[in-house]
Design a protein around this motif. Structure first.
Motif: not given
Length: 378
Positions: A61-62, A65, A67-68, A70, A292, A303-305
């Motif tokens: 997850y981290f 996350n 990688n993104l 925004s 990502t 965010s991934v979520n």
């Protein structure tokens, strides 16, 4: 709709851009620009792979996350924007760019001064219920009136008349591109997704290539692509060549390239949907990692979520559930390397999407197409 009826272009499964192919005067010349072009995947292609990456492991997850990238487009745009739809439908602006990696220059897409390019744009309209979608490609060579806009750093830019559509991104980045599209269409862009084509190449390679069939030979030294008519499994570099080629098909225009992109995208969506990744955790992670790293989103998807939640609502949409058209344009009689908005027909498109309805056949009939339809089929 009965089995014997003909689907409308705005309904998934419909015919898309139709009507006779004609030009608006003069002999079409091949554009002079030879630099390689950006490309894109639609919103749910990249995001859908991220959904598959939701393994629940903290490390995964981290890493994903982190990688993104925004951008806070809403703050830059302020409140003077079209209203949001109240029925659950959404519009996503998807751009292809060469901004995220110096490796883009190795692919021929980057520039020596490090500036960003965005030569491919699509509005993805997800209909109420999120079971079907329409995609409208916006030709980069369209001459438009760009509104005053601001970038995410707070810099402001005055309006400009009769400039190429893709100048909005090179002027003020993502926020200016969104402002321009909203001004052009009157539609609220609920989300923004930018796809880097250097990362796209790696993503295609991680997928193991994409199967397509060409109905005739494609030869384009500018995009380093040579394909004989017949079936092919394209690796990442070949896929890049296909979606940015323009001189090897049709009339050599950006419109012809759009036709290839749409056909390739449908093949890609079908292939992603058919792959079972859960039996291969390493491959699943590699794909999620590549996806990502490939996308930049608005802060609402940053965010991934958030990206997983967004993509979960789109997982049921495949190639057979969407229709692709090109924004209605005609060739510019004063400069055959440019196109002009066919305002009456374009308004039919925007009105249909605003009302969450199919795009009428009359909106795309008789407009410029680039004459490359049918060169690639999945």
């Amino acid at each position: 709709m009965s089995a014997a009826s003909t689907p409308e272009p705005g309904i998934p499964g419909g015919a898309g851009t139709s009507g006779p192919r004609r030009r608006a005067g003069g002999r079409r010349r091949k554009p002079r620009e030879k630099r390689h072009k950006a490309l894109l995947i639609t919103a749910w292609t990249a995001a859908g792979i991220v959904v598959l990456g939701g393994t629940g492991l903290g490390y995964v997850y981290f890493t994903l996350n982190g990688n993104l990238d925004s951008v806070d487009i809403d703050q830059a745009l302020g409140t003077d924007r079209p209203a949001k739809a109240d029925n659950g439908s959404q519009n996503i602006l998807v751009l292809g760019s060469d901004t995220r990696s110096g490796g883009n220059r190795k692919l021929g897409g980057g520039t020596d001064d490090g500036s960003a390019r965005s030569d491919t744009a699509m509005i993805v309209h997800v209909y109420e219920g999120h079971e079907k979608a329409a995609v409208v490609s916006l030709p980069r060579d369209t001459l438009i009136d760009r509104p005053a806009c601001a970038d995410t750093d707070g810099n402001t830019y005055p309006p400009a008349s009769q400039v190429m559509f893709n100048s909005a991104y090179s002027t003020g980045g993502a926020a200016c591109a969104v402002r321009t599209v909203e001004s052009l269409t009157g539609l609220r862009m609920d989300h923004y997704l930018e796809v880097d084509f250097s990362g796209f190449r790696k993503l295609i390679d991680e997928l193991g290539g994409v199967d397509i069939t060409t109905t005739r030979d494609i030869e384009d030294p500018d995009s380093h692509l040579t394909l004989k008519a017949g079936p092919h499994r394209l690796d990442g570099e070949q896929a890049l060549g296909l979606v940015r080629t323009r001189h090897g098909v049709g009339d050599g225009s950006d419109l012809g390239r759009i036709q290839l992109q749409q056909a390739f995208l449908k093949a890609l969506l079908d292939q992603v949907k058919d792959i079972d990744l859960f039996g291969d955790p390493k491959r699943l992670y590699d794909l999620a990692d590549a996806a990502t790293k490939t996308v930049t989103t608005d802060s609402g998807l940053g965010s991934v979520n958030a990206l997983m939640s967004f993509a979960s609502g789109l997982r049921g949409i495949g190639a057979s559930d969407m229709t692709m058209v090109t924004m209605p344009v005609v060739y510019d009689p004063a400069d055959p390397n440019r196109v002009l908005l066919e305002k009456t027909k374009a308004q039919q498109v925007w009105t249909a999407l605003r009302n969450d309805r199919p795009i009428p056949r009359s909106a795309t009939k008789g407009t410029a197409t680039g004459e490359a339809a049918g060169v690639v089929r999945d």
